[in-house]
Scaffold this motif. Structure first.
Motif, PDB file in Angstrom:
ATOM      1  N   GLY A  48       0.811  -1.217   0.000  1.00 21.23           N
ATOM      2  CA  GLY A  48       0.000   0.000   0.000  1.00 21.23           C
ATOM      3  C   GLY A  48       0.843   1.264   0.000  1.00 21.23           C
ATOM      4  N   LYS A  49       1.889   1.288   0.818  1.00 18.02           N
ATOM      5  CA  LYS A  49       2.760   2.465   0.884  1.00 18.02           C
ATOM      6  C   LYS A  49       3.574   2.613  -0.400  1.00 18.02           C
ATOM      7  N   ALA A  50       3.996   1.495  -0.987  1.00 11.24           N
ATOM      8  CA  ALA A  50       4.715   1.557  -2.257  1.00 11.24           C
ATOM      9  C   ALA A  50       3.797   2.118  -3.347  1.00 11.24           C
ATOM     10  N   ALA A  51       2.550   1.679  -3.358  1.00  7.95           N
ATOM     11  CA  ALA A  51       1.581   2.206  -4.321  1.00  7.95           C
ATOM     12  C   ALA A  51       1.407   3.712  -4.129  1.00  7.95           C
ATOM     13  N   GLU A  52       1.323   4.129  -2.880  1.00 11.96           N
ATOM     14  CA  GLU A  52       1.175   5.555  -2.570  1.00 11.96           C
ATOM     15  C   GLU A  52       2.378   6.352  -3.085  1.00 11.96           C
ATOM     16  N   LEU A  53       3.579   5.850  -2.843  1.00 13.50           N
ATOM     17  CA  LEU A  53       4.790   6.531  -3.314  1.00 13.50           C
ATOM     18  C   LEU A  53       4.797   6.617  -4.841  1.00 13.50           C
ATOM     19  N   ALA A  54       4.369   5.553  -5.498  1.00 15.56           N
ATOM     20  CA  ALA A  54       4.358   5.519  -6.962  1.00 15.56           C
ATOM     21  C   ALA A  54       3.261   6.392  -7.559  1.00 15.56           C
ATOM     22  N   GLY A  55       2.304   6.798  -6.728  1.00 11.85           N
ATOM     23  CA  GLY A  55       1.203   7.617  -7.230  1.00 11.85           C
ATOM     24  C   GLY A  55       0.062   6.804  -7.811  1.00 11.85           C
ATOM     25  N   TYR A  56      -0.059   5.548  -7.381  1.00  8.37           N
ATOM     26  CA  TYR A  56      -1.099   4.644  -7.857  1.00  8.37           C
ATOM     27  C   TYR A  56      -2.013   4.229  -6.704  1.00  8.37           C
ATOM     28  N   SER A  57      -3.208   3.766  -7.055  1.00 14.80           N
ATOM     29  CA  SER A  57      -4.015   3.059  -6.066  1.00 14.80           C
ATOM     30  C   SER A  57      -3.362   1.692  -5.880  1.00 14.80           C
ATOM     31  N   LYS A  58      -3.735   0.985  -4.836  1.00 20.14           N
ATOM     32  CA  LYS A  58      -3.144  -0.330  -4.584  1.00 20.14           C
ATOM     33  C   LYS A  58      -3.414  -1.282  -5.758  1.00 20.14           C
ATOM     34  N   LEU A  59      -4.651  -1.281  -6.269  1.00 18.19           N
ATOM     35  CA  LEU A  59      -4.983  -2.171  -7.385  1.00 18.19           C
ATOM     36  C   LEU A  59      -4.234  -1.788  -8.653  1.00 18.19           C
ATOM     37  N   ASP A  60      -4.102  -0.491  -8.920  1.00 15.06           N
ATOM     38  CA  ASP A  60      -3.355  -0.050 -10.104  1.00 15.06           C
ATOM     39  C   ASP A  60      -1.874  -0.409  -9.986  1.00 15.06           C
ATOM     40  N   PHE A  61      -1.336  -0.321  -8.772  1.00 15.91           N
ATOM     41  CA  PHE A  61       0.062  -0.688  -8.548  1.00 15.91           C
ATOM     42  C   PHE A  61       0.253  -2.181  -8.809  1.00 15.91           C
ATOM     43  N   ILE A  62      -0.664  -2.998  -8.348  1.00 17.13           N
ATOM     44  CA  ILE A  62      -0.598  -4.443  -8.595  1.00 17.13           C
ATOM     45  C   ILE A  62      -0.652  -4.713 -10.096  1.00 17.13           C
ATOM     46  N   GLU A  63      -1.524  -4.011 -10.812  1.00 18.72           N
ATOM     47  CA  GLU A  63      -1.612  -4.174 -12.263  1.00 18.72           C
ATOM     48  C   GLU A  63      -0.301  -3.776 -12.939  1.00 18.72           C
ATOM     49  N   LYS A  64       0.299  -2.681 -12.477  1.00 18.98           N
ATOM     50  CA  LYS A  64       1.586  -2.234 -13.024  1.00 18.98           C
ATOM     51  C   LYS A  64       2.668  -3.289 -12.757  1.00 18.98           C
ATOM     52  N   LEU A  65       2.670  -3.877 -11.562  1.00 18.50           N
ATOM     53  CA  LEU A  65       3.621  -4.947 -11.255  1.00 18.50           C
ATOM     54  C   LEU A  65       3.437  -6.117 -12.212  1.00 18.50           C
ATOM     55  N   LYS A  66       2.179  -6.472 -12.473  1.00 13.02           N
ATOM     56  CA  LYS A  66       1.900  -7.576 -13.399  1.00 13.02           C
ATOM     57  C   LYS A  66       2.398  -7.251 -14.799  1.00 13.02           C
ATOM     58  N   LEU A  67       2.168  -6.019 -15.265  1.00 11.91           N
ATOM     59  CA  LEU A  67       2.634  -5.611 -16.593  1.00 11.91           C
ATOM     60  C   LEU A  67       4.154  -5.664 -16.706  1.00 11.91           C
ATOM     61  N   GLU A  68       4.823  -5.348 -15.603  1.00 10.18           N
ATOM     62  CA  GLU A  68       6.286  -5.356 -15.568  1.00 10.18           C
ATOM     63  C   GLU A  68       6.847  -6.736 -15.230  1.00 10.18           C
TER      64      GLU A  68
END
Length: 91
Positions: A48-68
């Motif tokens: 959650g905090k990593a998503a916040e730092l990246a400027g994403y919601s938690k779900l969007d951050f997870i999606e970005k991780l999957k894309l990468e």
């Protein structure tokens, strides 16, 4: 309570952005994501905090991780064995 925000800045040469073929905004977003990813990998930030730092919601951050092709959860063998042992105890 209102959270205080801080700005962090540093200078780069413009030719770096030209080499990357990125705008300043794209470069900034990439740096935020990569910084968050590194801190998440090192277990210094929660998901959650990593998503916040990246400027994403938690779900969007997870999606970005999957894309990468980055693991969302990265357990070692001992942790996996413990998880499977715990699952066997569940009725």
């Amino acid at each position: 309570m209102l959270e205080k925000t801080i700005n962090i800045s540093f200078s780069i040469k413009e030719n770096l952005l030209l080499s990357l073929r990125e705008s300043q905004e794209e470069f900034t977003q990439d740096l935020r994501f990569l910084s968050a990813l590194m801190l998440y990998r090192k277990n210094r930030l929660s998901l959650g905090k990593a998503a916040e730092l990246a400027g994403y919601s938690k779900l969007d951050f997870i999606e970005k991780l999957k894309l990468e092709k980055e693991p969302v959860f990265d357990y070692n063998a001992d942790e996996m064995n413990e998880i499977f042992a715990d699952v066997k105890l569940v009725p």
